[in-house]
Design a protein around this motif. Structure first.
Motif, PDB file in Angstrom:
ATOM      1  N   TYR A 185      53.821  36.043  38.097  1.00 35.53           N
ATOM      2  CA  TYR A 185      52.729  36.517  37.269  1.00 35.53           C
ATOM      3  C   TYR A 185      52.047  37.682  37.973  1.00 35.53           C
ATOM      4  O   TYR A 185      51.998  37.755  39.195  1.00 35.53           O
ATOM      5  CB  TYR A 185      51.686  35.408  37.050  1.00 35.53           C
ATOM      6  CG  TYR A 185      52.135  34.280  36.157  1.00 35.53           C
ATOM      7  CD1 TYR A 185      52.842  33.201  36.671  1.00 35.53           C
ATOM      8  CD2 TYR A 185      51.847  34.279  34.793  1.00 35.53           C
ATOM      9  CE1 TYR A 185      53.253  32.160  35.859  1.00 35.53           C
ATOM     10  CE2 TYR A 185      52.244  33.241  33.976  1.00 35.53           C
ATOM     11  CZ  TYR A 185      52.952  32.186  34.517  1.00 35.53           C
ATOM     12  OH  TYR A 185      53.348  31.158  33.688  1.00 35.53           O
ATOM     13  N   PHE A 189      51.419  36.612  41.740  1.00 30.68           N
ATOM     14  CA  PHE A 189      51.545  35.201  42.084  1.00 30.68           C
ATOM     15  C   PHE A 189      52.941  34.710  41.759  1.00 30.68           C
ATOM     16  O   PHE A 189      53.462  34.995  40.674  1.00 30.68           O
ATOM     17  CB  PHE A 189      50.550  34.346  41.294  1.00 30.68           C
ATOM     18  CG  PHE A 189      49.118  34.555  41.670  1.00 30.68           C
ATOM     19  CD1 PHE A 189      48.305  35.407  40.933  1.00 30.68           C
ATOM     20  CD2 PHE A 189      48.566  33.885  42.752  1.00 30.68           C
ATOM     21  CE1 PHE A 189      46.980  35.593  41.282  1.00 30.68           C
ATOM     22  CE2 PHE A 189      47.232  34.060  43.109  1.00 30.68           C
ATOM     23  CZ  PHE A 189      46.446  34.926  42.364  1.00 30.68           C
ATOM     24  N   PHE A 246      51.117  27.234  42.243  1.00 28.42           N
ATOM     25  CA  PHE A 246      51.046  28.644  42.574  1.00 28.42           C
ATOM     26  C   PHE A 246      50.964  28.875  44.077  1.00 28.42           C
ATOM     27  O   PHE A 246      50.412  28.060  44.832  1.00 28.42           O
ATOM     28  CB  PHE A 246      49.801  29.277  41.926  1.00 28.42           C
ATOM     29  CG  PHE A 246      49.926  29.510  40.457  1.00 28.42           C
ATOM     30  CD1 PHE A 246      49.655  28.502  39.551  1.00 28.42           C
ATOM     31  CD2 PHE A 246      50.301  30.757  39.978  1.00 28.42           C
ATOM     32  CE1 PHE A 246      49.763  28.724  38.185  1.00 28.42           C
ATOM     33  CE2 PHE A 246      50.405  30.994  38.623  1.00 28.42           C
ATOM     34  CZ  PHE A 246      50.137  29.973  37.719  1.00 28.42           C
ATOM     35  N   GLY A 247      51.481  30.044  44.483  1.00 28.99           N
ATOM     36  CA  GLY A 247      51.205  30.553  45.814  1.00 28.99           C
ATOM     37  C   GLY A 247      49.822  31.193  45.840  1.00 28.99           C
ATOM     38  O   GLY A 247      49.116  31.245  44.833  1.00 28.99           O
ATOM     39  N   GLN A 248      49.460  31.716  47.016  1.00 30.86           N
ATOM     40  CA  GLN A 248      48.110  32.269  47.192  1.00 30.86           C
ATOM     41  C   GLN A 248      47.974  33.675  46.642  1.00 30.86           C
ATOM     42  O   GLN A 248      46.864  34.195  46.520  1.00 30.86           O
ATOM     43  CB  GLN A 248      47.728  32.288  48.677  1.00 30.86           C
ATOM     44  CG  GLN A 248      47.963  30.982  49.405  1.00 30.86           C
ATOM     45  CD  GLN A 248      49.311  30.968  50.112  1.00 30.86           C
ATOM     46  OE1 GLN A 248      50.356  31.162  49.487  1.00 30.86           O
ATOM     47  NE2 GLN A 248      49.293  30.740  51.402  1.00 30.86           N
TER      48      GLN A 248
END
Lengths: 116, 116
Positions: free
Chosen positions: A36, A89, A106-108
Motif C-alpha cells: 500500500y 506499507f 502491516f509493517g512499520q
C-alpha cells in the motif's frame, strides 16, 4: 513480536531511477502479501498484491517479488517519479481458517522520497 | 464507483467520552474491517465483519465494539476514551466471496480522532 518488518524507515532516490522497498516476515503460513501507498492525511491506497504460489507479480511500473524461502518480499518501482513520494506499507494476510476472511498485518512503513 | 467512505473526517473528544465512527464499503463488498493507526506505525487490526457477523477481533480492550448493518455499512464505537485512543481510524472493505482476490482490502480516508 512483529511478524512483518520493514527495516528501512526511509529511502531517497533520483527521479527516473529504480526504487526498491523491502519487507521481511516471520510466519511461513502467510500466503498472500500486499503493498500500500499512503499520503499524509489519507487512507492507504492498494498498489499490488502477490500470492505465495507466485514469485513475481507486475503491474505497470510496480513489480513485487516474493522469496518464500527467505521470507522476504520487495517492491520495485521503475521508473520512480516525484509523485511516488509517500509512505509504503507491506502487509501480510492472516486468515481465520474459514470463509476467506482474515486480517492484514502491516509493517512499520518506509518513507520514499523521489527527488526531481 | 465510489470508494470506501468514512465519517466524520475529524473528531475531537474529551477523556471518558464515547465516540461512534461510520463506514460505508465499496458497492458489492460485504466485509468491513477496522484498523487503528498511530503516528509512525502501520495500521493495527481491530475488527472484521462479514455478512453482519464478527469474524475477527484484534488485541483491543472491550471498550471497542463494532457492528455491521444489513446494507453492509459499519460503525465502530469506543467507550471511556483515553488519551492513547488518539489515532487515525481506518475502515477497509473487501469481498471474501470473490475468487482469487478475496484477500485484497481497500481503505477509506480514515477518521482522525483526537482525545484531549
Amino acid at each position: 513480536d512483529q511478524q512483518v518488518k520493514q527495516n528501512s524507515p526511509s529511502l531517497s532516490v533520483q527521479e527516473g531511477r529504480i526504487s526498491i522497498l523491502n519487507c521481511d516476515y516471520t510466519n511461513s503460513m502467510f500466503d498472500y502479501f500486499l503493498w500500500y501507498k499512503k499520503y499524509p492525511a489519507e487512507g492507504p491506497t492498494f498498489l499490488i498484491s502477490i500470492s505465495s504460489i507466485k514469485d513475481k507479480n507486475e503491474d505497470g511500473r510496480f513489480t513485487v517479488f516474493l522469496n518464500k524461502s527467505a521470507k522476504h518480499l520487495s517492491l520495485h518501482i521503475v521508473p520512480s517519479q516525484p509523485g511516488d513520494s509517500a509512505v509504503y506499507f507491506c502487509a501480510a494476510f492472516e486468515d481465520y481458517g474459514s470463509g476467506n476472511t482474515g486480517k492484514l498485518i502491516f509493517g512499520q512503513g518506509t518513507t520514499l522520497q523521489v527527488k526531481p | 464507483d465510489a470508494g470506501v467512505t468514512q465519517s466524520p473526517t475529524h473528531l475531537i473528544k474529551t477523556r471518558g467520552q464515547q465516540v461512534t465512527l461510520r463506514c460505508s464499503p465499496i458497492s458489492g463488498h460485504k466485509s468491513v474491517s477496522w484498523y487503528q493507526q498511530v503516528l509512525g506505525q502501520g495500521p493495527q487490526f481491530i475488527f472484521q465483519y462479514y455478512e453482519k457477523e464478527e469474524r475477527g477481533r484484534g488485541n483491543f480492550p472491550d471498550r471497542f465494539s463494532a457492528r455491521q448493518f444489513p446494507n453492509y455499512s459499519s460503525e465502530l464505537n469506543v467507550n471511556a476514551l483515553l488519551l492513547g485512543d488518539s489515532a487515525l481510524y481506518l475502515c477497509a472493505s473487501s469481498r471474501p466471496d470473490r475468487g482469487l482476490t478475496f484477500y485484497e482490502q481497500y481503505f477509506g480516508p480514515g477518521t482522525r480522532l483526537t482525545v484531549t
